[in-house]
Design an enzyme around this catalytic site. Structure first.
Site, short mmCIF file in Angstrom:
data_model
loop_
_atom_site.label_atom_id
_atom_site.label_comp_id
_atom_site.label_asym_id
_atom_site.label_seq_id
_atom_site.Cartn_x
_atom_site.Cartn_y
_atom_site.Cartn_z
N CYS A 2 0.85 -1.19 0.00
CA CYS A 2 0.00 0.00 0.00
C CYS A 2 0.88 1.24 0.00
O CYS A 2 2.10 1.14 0.01
CB CYS A 2 -0.86 -0.03 1.26
SG CYS A 2 -1.65 -1.62 1.51
N ARG A 27 1.01 1.89 -6.01
CA ARG A 27 1.31 0.86 -5.01
C ARG A 27 0.06 0.07 -4.63
O ARG A 27 0.16 -0.93 -3.90
CB ARG A 27 1.90 1.49 -3.76
CG ARG A 27 3.15 2.33 -4.01
CD ARG A 27 3.58 3.05 -2.75
NE ARG A 27 3.97 2.08 -1.77
CZ ARG A 27 5.22 1.62 -1.65
NH1 ARG A 27 6.15 2.07 -2.49
NH2 ARG A 27 5.52 0.73 -0.76
N TRP A 78 -3.59 -1.92 -1.26
CA TRP A 78 -3.55 -3.12 -2.09
C TRP A 78 -3.87 -4.25 -1.13
O TRP A 78 -3.10 -4.57 -0.23
CB TRP A 78 -2.15 -3.31 -2.68
CG TRP A 78 -2.10 -4.38 -3.71
CD1 TRP A 78 -2.35 -4.26 -5.06
CD2 TRP A 78 -1.78 -5.77 -3.53
NE1 TRP A 78 -2.21 -5.47 -5.69
CE2 TRP A 78 -1.87 -6.41 -4.77
CE3 TRP A 78 -1.44 -6.53 -2.40
CZ2 TRP A 78 -1.62 -7.78 -4.94
CZ3 TRP A 78 -1.19 -7.89 -2.58
CH2 TRP A 78 -1.29 -8.49 -3.83
N ASN A 104 1.39 -0.10 5.85
CA ASN A 104 1.77 -0.82 4.63
C ASN A 104 2.64 -2.00 5.06
O ASN A 104 3.63 -1.81 5.77
CB ASN A 104 2.57 0.07 3.69
CG ASN A 104 3.25 -0.76 2.59
OD1 ASN A 104 2.73 -1.77 2.17
ND2 ASN A 104 4.44 -0.34 2.19
N GLY A 105 2.25 -3.20 4.68
CA GLY A 105 3.01 -4.39 5.07
C GLY A 105 2.08 -5.49 5.54
O GLY A 105 0.88 -5.46 5.23
N GLU A 485 9.74 -12.26 -21.02
CA GLU A 485 9.33 -10.89 -20.71
C GLU A 485 8.14 -10.47 -21.56
O GLU A 485 7.18 -9.85 -21.07
CB GLU A 485 10.51 -9.93 -20.90
CG GLU A 485 10.19 -8.45 -20.79
CD GLU A 485 9.55 -7.97 -19.50
OE1 GLU A 485 9.07 -6.83 -19.47
OE2 GLU A 485 9.47 -8.77 -18.54
N LYS A 489 4.50 -9.18 -20.17
CA LYS A 489 3.91 -7.87 -20.50
C LYS A 489 2.47 -8.05 -20.99
O LYS A 489 1.55 -7.36 -20.56
CB LYS A 489 4.74 -7.17 -21.59
CG LYS A 489 6.00 -6.50 -21.05
CD LYS A 489 5.77 -5.25 -20.29
CE LYS A 489 5.96 -5.31 -18.79
NZ LYS A 489 7.00 -6.04 -18.18
N GLU A 492 0.16 -9.20 -18.01
CA GLU A 492 -0.13 -8.31 -16.88
C GLU A 492 -0.96 -7.09 -17.25
O GLU A 492 -1.59 -6.50 -16.37
CB GLU A 492 1.16 -7.90 -16.17
CG GLU A 492 2.10 -7.04 -16.94
CD GLU A 492 3.30 -6.64 -16.08
OE1 GLU A 492 3.12 -6.35 -14.89
OE2 GLU A 492 4.42 -6.65 -16.62
N HIS A 508 8.74 -30.58 -26.59
CA HIS A 508 8.72 -31.38 -25.35
C HIS A 508 7.43 -31.14 -24.56
O HIS A 508 7.38 -31.41 -23.36
CB HIS A 508 9.95 -31.03 -24.49
CG HIS A 508 11.24 -31.25 -25.22
ND1 HIS A 508 11.72 -32.50 -25.54
CD2 HIS A 508 12.13 -30.36 -25.74
CE1 HIS A 508 12.86 -32.38 -26.21
NE2 HIS A 508 13.13 -31.09 -26.34
N LYS A 607 2.77 -1.62 -8.32
CA LYS A 607 4.09 -1.37 -8.90
C LYS A 607 5.22 -1.91 -8.04
O LYS A 607 6.19 -2.49 -8.52
CB LYS A 607 4.27 0.14 -9.09
CG LYS A 607 5.59 0.57 -9.66
CD LYS A 607 5.68 0.21 -11.10
CE LYS A 607 7.00 0.52 -11.76
NZ LYS A 607 7.14 -0.13 -13.04
C1 AGP Z 1 6.68 -5.96 -14.22
O1 AGP Z 1 6.06 -5.28 -15.22
C2 AGP Z 1 6.00 -5.97 -12.94
N1 AGP Z 1 5.66 -4.70 -12.50
C3 AGP Z 1 6.71 -6.79 -11.87
O2 AGP Z 1 6.91 -8.07 -12.36
C4 AGP Z 1 8.07 -6.22 -11.42
O3 AGP Z 1 9.01 -6.37 -12.41
C5 AGP Z 1 8.51 -6.99 -10.17
O4 AGP Z 1 7.55 -6.79 -9.17
C6 AGP Z 1 9.88 -6.54 -9.69
O5 AGP Z 1 9.83 -5.22 -9.28
P1 AGP Z 1 11.18 -4.43 -8.99
O6 AGP Z 1 11.96 -4.38 -10.26
O7 AGP Z 1 10.73 -3.08 -8.53
O8 AGP Z 1 11.90 -5.18 -7.91
#
Ligand code: AGP
Length: 612
Positions: A2, A27, A78, A104-105, A485, A489, A492, A508, A607
């Site tokens: 959060c 966040r 969150w 937050n936590g 990757e 993308k 997500e 396989h 994020k």
């Molecule tokens: C990627 O688009 C995501 N936001 C997520 O996988 C991110 O890369 C991951 O949480 C790692 O975050 P960081 O690079 O801030 O440690």
């Protein structure tokens, strides 16, 4: 993960608290709330959903001049414990609404504390872990403790991760806050203080920030702040650091959203990541952040890269680069798994943590795990002054500027660019690719611009393929991490099911999924493995699977194989992942926009993942 904010000063406290929550919305955006004191009254206002809902609900107070609140705390959520409902929204409070808390936590021992407090007659109105905090504070105050003592006592009862801010009618001109694993900073302004989960929330008001460390609490009064380390029961003197920050960089400008803006920052991102680090005159690489460990680096015979999500995939490219260019064996491990693995560690092993936010709990925990092994800890981090940056022995900043869209784009570009520089640095010029790669990195921004210039044609393709429900991304060598990757993308931000796979692995198992409704994104730039990738595309075509391919400009053959082709400029295999990533980012972006998704704030994500 959060976002929390607290304000004490002369302004209407709701203004900086709500603008801070807006800056921290990446966040978490399940609900938002504020608590504040105006005169002898306390108010708590919460809303499910985005901070904008809270703006509407607090309008009468934020505009009030008659009884403007001068102290307030706020939260954007969150959800971890308890559904994203109004009741579970923060701030949480005690039964007579005299103590308010934002957090937050995760409080790992909340269930035990809850039942102990219930045995004392406390009633709980939420499913959250956080609600134990205001009741604990209430309990200790009722036992006769002053609020500051009750706050410290409460912290000692909590296990897990927290950044907490609390206010109490018992001391209405003070904010109490503390951190353990979750990030917390204090912005120091002229006659005002702003607590927040990260500096972006205070930048509108001050660039002087104090970073709090683990086990530290801070008591903020109208004219000063006091920090105490509760583990060592010692007060801590820590002046504010002045942050170089271009607020404009954090603004949207003419872009419709941050994701598109940040994708289009790729050329500048490459330039910023190499600025002052490639010395053309001597043909060398200079990484100031590694100078303090340059001698130890000579004895490193193994590197373990730890990271999560997109940063983990950048780490996989880093593995190929460091092994090929510097000849040092590299292992890339998911930080969330690494923490709980028992593996041999020697002092000649270095741990390299990659993180955009520098606050990812799993990666932080991975670094803390090797604290006692005496292993060198290096960071590749974007967020300046973040916890990972401060925990590592040395490191290289990505200098990509603030990344606000949840889906990481420019940070991946910067991470791979920096990993290329680190690999060259570790090679001590011994690789024959040293000079060609320096020249290539210098020309790369232009090649990135050439790809961005194709945005419209990539948009058309993405819209065409956005109707597929299943996608496979395949690649070989340096293109394999790109496949992983690319799939992430698309997943997500468009929520389309997508899997990244080493192309050679298709037969396989995954090949069984292929039919005319299952699309494949084949990453096939020029290189030693192109012919092999052709055969994999043939295998898919033979099962009627539609294929869109990334290939190097001038490659006509691929047109006979793939349904659609997106071309990238000629580039060295080692730098192709940077160019390929821009295509993958644009493709997933336009597919998600076509599907009407919120690309900056995808559902269920945040994020910076500050909980394990
Ligand atoms: C990627 O688009 C995501 N936001 C997520 O996988 C991110 O890369 C991951 O949480 C790692 O975050 P960081 O690079 O801030 O440690």
């Amino acid at each position: 993960m959060c976002g929390i904010v607290g304000y004490l000063g002369k302004r209407n406290a709701l203004e900086p608290v709500i603008s801070g929550l807006k800056a921290l919305e990446y966040r978490g955006y399940d609900s938002a709330g504020v608590a504040f004191f105006s005169g002898s009254d306390s108010q708590v206002i919460k809303q499910v959903g985005r901070v904008d809902e809270l703006v509407k609900a607090t309008a009468q107070y934020s505009k009030s001049t008659r009884r403007k609140p001068k102290i307030a705390i706020g939260h954007t959520r969150w959800a971890t414990h308890g559904a994203p409902t109004l009741a579970n929204a923060h701030p949480h409070y005690n039964s007579d609404k005299s103590i308010f808390v934002v957090h937050n936590g995760i409080i790992e021992n909340f269930a035990q504390i809850r039942s102990e407090l219930q045995a004392l007659g406390y009633e709980f109105i939420t499913q959250t872990d956080t609600e134990v905090i205001p009741h604990l504070l209430d309990h200790y105050v009722k036992e006769g403790m002053a609020f500051e003592e009750a706050f410290e006592r409460t912290l000692n009862d909590l296990q897990g991760a927290y950044a907490i801010a609390a206010i109490s009618m018992q001391s209405p001109d003070t904010i109490y806050a503390a951190r353990l694993s979750s990030p917390l900073i204090l912005g120091v302004g002229k006659g005002e203080y702003i607590l927040a989960s990260d500096p972006t929330a205070v930048m509108e008001y001050t660039k002087d920030v104090v970073y709090l460390d683990d086990y530290e609490m801070v008591v903020v009064n109208r004219n000063n702040y006091r920090i105490k380390n509760i583990k060592r029961s010692k007060s801590v003197k820590r002046p504010a650091e002045h942050l170089e920050f271009d607020l404009e960089q954090a603004r949207l400008g003419d872009y419709p959203n941050f994701m598109l803006k940040e994708i289009h920052e790729a050329p500048q991102t490459i330039r910023s990541a190499t600025l002052g680090r490639i010395i053309p005159s001597s043909g060398t690489v200079k990484l100031g952040g590694l100078e303090s460990v340059v001698n130890q680096l000579k004895f490193i015979d193994r590197i373990v890269i730890v990271a999560c999500g997109t940063s983990y995939y950048a780490g996989l490219v880093g593995e190929y680069l460091i092994e090929e260019l510097a000849g040092i064996p590299v292992e890339v491990q998911l930080a969330s798994e690494f923490k709980y693995r028992s593996e041999p560690f020697s002092r000649s092993t270095a741990v390299l943590a990659i993180s955009q936010s520098g606050e990812t709990a799993d990666t932080l925990a991975a670094l803390k795990k090797v604290e006692d092994y005496g292993a060198m800890r290096i960071g590749v981090v974007n967020a300046v002054g973040s916890s990972i940056a401060r925990l590592t022995d040395a490191g290289v900043y990505c200098h990509a500027g603030p990344e606000q869209a949840v889906a990481s784009t420019k940070a991946f570009i910067a991470q791979v660019t920096v990993l290329t520089l680190i690999a060259l640095h570790l090679s001590n010029g011994s690789t024959k690719l040293f000079k060609p790669l320096l020249k290539e990195l210098d020309e790369l921004p232009k090649k990135a611009e050439a790809i961005l210039a194709q945005a419209d044609s990539i948009k058309k393709l993405a819209e065409k393929y956005s109707s597929y429900h299943d996608f496979l991304y395949i690649g070989r060598g340096y293109a394999y991490p790109c496949a992983l990757e690319g799939a992430l993308k698309l997943k997500e931000i468009s929520y389309i099911h997508a899997e990244g796979y080493a192309a050679g692995e298709m037969k396989h198992g995954p090949l069984a999924m292929i039919d005319k409704k299952f699309a494949t994104f084949a990453i096939a730039p020029n290189g030693n493995l192109l012919d092999k990738t052709y055969s994999n595309i043939e295998e898919i075509k033979a099962r009627g699977g539609p294929v869109v391919a990334i290939a190097t400009k001038g490659n006509k053959n691929i047109k006979k194989l793939a349904n659609d082709v997106i071309y990238i400029p000629e580039a060295m295999e080692q730098t192709q992942p940077i160019l390929v990533a821009i295509v993958l980012q644009l493709f997933s972006y336009y597919a998600a926009v076509k599907m009407g998704k919120n690309v900056d704030r995808p559902r269920n994500l945040a994020k910076s993942v500050t909980v394990e």
